[in-house]
Write an enzyme that holds these catalytic residues in place. Sequence first.
Site, mmCIF file in Angstrom:
data_model
loop_
_atom_site.group_PDB
_atom_site.id
_atom_site.type_symbol
_atom_site.label_atom_id
_atom_site.label_comp_id
_atom_site.label_asym_id
_atom_site.label_seq_id
_atom_site.Cartn_x
_atom_site.Cartn_y
_atom_site.Cartn_z
ATOM 1 N N ARG A 232 82.711 -46.616 36.095
ATOM 2 C CA ARG A 232 82.311 -47.663 35.583
ATOM 3 C C ARG A 232 84.567 -48.650 35.736
ATOM 4 O O ARG A 232 85.147 -47.204 36.095
ATOM 5 C CB ARG A 232 82.751 -47.258 34.117
ATOM 6 C CG ARG A 232 81.086 -47.236 33.231
ATOM 7 C CD ARG A 232 80.393 -48.541 33.474
ATOM 8 N NE ARG A 232 78.923 -48.130 32.867
ATOM 9 C CZ ARG A 232 77.844 -47.584 33.002
ATOM 10 N NH1 ARG A 232 77.768 -46.455 34.266
ATOM 11 N NH2 ARG A 232 77.224 -47.252 32.391
ATOM 12 N N GLU A 261 80.801 -56.877 37.035
ATOM 13 C CA GLU A 261 79.713 -56.429 37.692
ATOM 14 C C GLU A 261 78.593 -58.049 36.896
ATOM 15 O O GLU A 261 78.288 -58.556 36.137
ATOM 16 C CB GLU A 261 78.823 -55.427 37.209
ATOM 17 C CG GLU A 261 79.422 -54.293 37.739
ATOM 18 C CD GLU A 261 79.056 -53.034 37.772
ATOM 19 O OE1 GLU A 261 77.627 -52.981 36.798
ATOM 20 O OE2 GLU A 261 79.992 -52.362 37.561
ATOM 21 N N HIS A 284 76.128 -50.981 42.959
ATOM 22 C CA HIS A 284 75.955 -50.235 41.424
ATOM 23 C C HIS A 284 74.401 -49.739 41.646
ATOM 24 O O HIS A 284 73.018 -49.902 40.777
ATOM 25 C CB HIS A 284 75.930 -50.476 39.775
ATOM 26 C CG HIS A 284 76.742 -50.296 39.194
ATOM 27 N ND1 HIS A 284 76.323 -50.666 37.919
ATOM 28 C CD2 HIS A 284 76.023 -49.121 38.433
ATOM 29 C CE1 HIS A 284 76.724 -49.156 37.334
ATOM 30 N NE2 HIS A 284 76.344 -48.434 37.282
HETATM 31 C C1 MLT Z 1 73.855 -45.313 33.828
HETATM 32 O O1 MLT Z 1 74.580 -45.195 33.570
HETATM 33 O O2 MLT Z 1 73.392 -43.601 34.103
HETATM 34 C C2 MLT Z 1 73.767 -45.695 34.936
HETATM 35 O O3 MLT Z 1 74.471 -46.883 35.514
HETATM 36 C C3 MLT Z 1 72.439 -46.037 35.029
HETATM 37 C C4 MLT Z 1 72.477 -47.835 35.925
HETATM 38 O O4 MLT Z 1 72.545 -47.956 36.992
HETATM 39 O O5 MLT Z 1 71.591 -48.426 35.335
#
Ligand code: MLT
Length: 319
Positions: A232, A261, A284
Site C-alpha cells: 500500500r 492513487e 497498481h
Molecule cells: C489487493 O488488495 O489484493 C490488491 O490491491 C488488489 C487490487 O489491485 O485490486
Amino acid sequence: MNVLIADKFEADGIAAMKEMGCEVTSEPSLKDDALIEAMKATGCEILIVRSTKVPAVALEASPKLKLVIRAGSGYDTIDFKAAAERGIRVCNCPGMNAVAVAELAFGLMIALDRRIVDETVDLRNGVWNKKEYSKARGLKGRTLGVVGLGQIGYEIAKRAKAFDMKLIYSDVVDHSQRESELGIAKRTVDELLREADFITLHVPGGESTKHMISTPQFAMMKNTSFLLNCSRGGVIDEAALAKAVTDGEIAGAALDVYEIEPAATDKEFKDPVVNAPHIYGTHHVGASTEQAQLAVADEAVRIVKQYRDCGEFLHCVNT
Ligand code: MLT
C-alpha cells in the site's frame, strides 16, 4: 438476493452469481455520489468492490446492505469499522492474488538490478550504452528482506530460493513453519533494513503502517539496496523516498502503489515521486493477472454462496 458490483469483475463470476439466482448489477465505473445513487436504486444486499472506495456515507445508501466484498486482499478502501457499527460485514479474498503480486515483485527486482527500464528508454532514444549498463550486482547470494511473511511474502520467498538468495523476514507474527520450510530467518524491522540488499514490503495499509518507511529507515539501509513496494502506498513516506534516492542513500526503488492513487477509471496521475531518479513504477497492477482475477472472482462467488446458503461470512474482517 441483490448484488451490486461497483468495479471491473470477471464475467464468469457475474454468470455464476446469476446462476445462483442473484440479481446482479455490474457498473464498473461507479464511485463517490454515483456509487451512493446506484446503491439506493438497486437496494443491494451485497456490494462487491475492488478499487472503488466505500466510505461510511455509502454504507447508509442501501438499508438492505449486509455484506461488502473486497475483490482482493487489502480492505483499507472500505470503512470497515463504520460497517461493523451498522452490522454490515466486510469480507476479503485473501491469498487469491498472492502469486501474481509475487511475480510482479520479482519482475521489479530484476528490472531494478539490471536497470531494464532505463536501458529501454535509452534504446528508444537511439542511445547504445553497454558500459553504463554493465554494472548490475546480480541477485545470487544477495539478501532479500521480506517485510510481512503472509501469503504474498511467502510466495516471493519461495521464488527467491530458486534465485539462490539469502532470506530474512520481519513480521508481527511468528512463521516458524515457513522459517524451517524456506530457511528464512526472522529479524526485527530495523535489523532487516540494515542487512538486506533487496527489501520488499507486504504489510496491510492503514494507520498502523503509515510511513513505516521514512527518513530514519532510509538512513539504516545500505546505499546499494533496492526497495520494493507492492503493498500500500502510505507505507512509504514518498517525499523521504525521493530524497533518499536523490541523495544516494539507497540505490533505487520500484513502486506499484502510491500515497494517493486515482480511481481505476481515471486517466491522470501526477505523483512527483515517479520523477525521482532510480525509481521505477507500475500502475497498481500487482494483482492484475488473468489467473489471479479469475481466482479472486471465484472466491467472491464462494463468499456470496456461503452467505446465501448458510448466513455465514467467509473471511470476515470486521466482526
Ligand atoms: C489487493 O488488495 O489484493 C490488491 O490491491 C488488489 C487490487 O489491485 O485490486
